[in-house]
Design a protein around this motif. Structure first.
Motif, short mmCIF file in Angstrom:
data_model
loop_
_atom_site.label_atom_id
_atom_site.label_comp_id
_atom_site.label_asym_id
_atom_site.label_seq_id
_atom_site.Cartn_x
_atom_site.Cartn_y
_atom_site.Cartn_z
N GLU A 13 0.43 -1.23 0.39
CA GLU A 13 0.14 0.15 0.18
C GLU A 13 0.72 1.20 0.28
O GLU A 13 1.79 1.37 1.11
N ARG A 42 -1.35 -7.46 -4.94
CA ARG A 42 -2.57 -5.80 -4.90
C ARG A 42 -1.62 -5.25 -4.54
O ARG A 42 -0.57 -5.11 -4.12
N VAL A 44 -2.03 -1.18 -4.33
CA VAL A 44 -2.44 -0.57 -3.54
C VAL A 44 -2.46 0.97 -3.47
O VAL A 44 -1.63 1.58 -2.79
N ASP A 46 -3.69 4.95 -2.49
CA ASP A 46 -4.57 5.43 -1.29
C ASP A 46 -3.78 6.74 -1.87
O ASP A 46 -3.08 7.45 -2.10
N GLN A 65 -0.20 1.07 -13.96
CA GLN A 65 -0.35 0.39 -14.18
C GLN A 65 -0.31 -0.90 -14.53
O GLN A 65 -0.01 -2.18 -14.78
N LYS A 74 -2.55 -6.97 -9.22
CA LYS A 74 -3.61 -6.01 -9.47
C LYS A 74 -3.51 -4.30 -8.46
O LYS A 74 -3.19 -4.72 -7.77
N ILE A 76 -4.57 -0.77 -7.36
CA ILE A 76 -5.76 -0.74 -7.27
C ILE A 76 -5.99 1.02 -6.42
O ILE A 76 -4.78 1.64 -5.85
N ARG A 78 -7.70 3.76 -4.90
CA ARG A 78 -8.58 3.85 -3.89
C ARG A 78 -8.79 5.85 -3.09
O ARG A 78 -7.61 6.38 -2.93
N THR A 98 -8.34 0.11 -11.30
CA THR A 98 -9.67 -0.06 -10.46
C THR A 98 -9.60 0.79 -9.10
O THR A 98 -8.95 1.12 -8.81
N ILE A 99 -10.73 1.91 -9.06
CA ILE A 99 -11.10 2.99 -8.52
C ILE A 99 -11.87 2.85 -7.76
O ILE A 99 -13.22 1.88 -7.82
N GLU A 100 -11.48 2.28 -5.68
CA GLU A 100 -12.28 2.38 -5.02
C GLU A 100 -12.70 3.85 -4.42
O GLU A 100 -11.62 4.84 -4.15
#
Length: 101
Positions: A13, A42, A44, A46, A65, A74, A76, A78, A98-100
């Motif tokens: 992260e 993953r 991530v 943030d 990406q 993967k 993400i 966030r 992928t957007i959270e």
């Protein structure tokens, strides 16, 4: 842009703060190195504390990406907020990344 990282069993992260713009290209190399060294499934990013992103910053997300995808990780993004979220939406990056919220 500043960033800090943590690693868990299944994720690396990265928390971005400040402004992600053209002048941060050298910092991107540091983040790419994290991808290269990661054994997580993953990656991530943030963005809850990111205040601004320009077109070069959006391009940097695409580079990340590609790097993660080539390693079967993967990526993400966030919690993009405010103008950062609007820029990501206008660039239609949600179709690629992928957007959270």
């Amino acid at each position: 842009m500043d960033f800090k990282t943590t690693n868990t069993v299944d994720a690396t992260e990265v928390w971005l703060t400040g402004r992600l713009e053209f002048t941060d290209h050298d910092r991107l190399r540091d983040i790419v190195e994290l991808v290269e060294q990661s054994h997580a499934r993953r990656f991530v990013i943030d963005m809850s504390k990111l205040d601004f992103i320009d077109s070069a910053g959006l391009g940097m997300l695409l580079i990340l990406q590609e790097e993660t995808e080539s390693r079967n990780i993967k990526m993400i993004v966030r919690h993009p907020q405010g103008d950062v979220k609007r820029s990501i939406d206008l660039a239609r990056l949600g179709e690629i990344i992928t957007i959270e919220s």
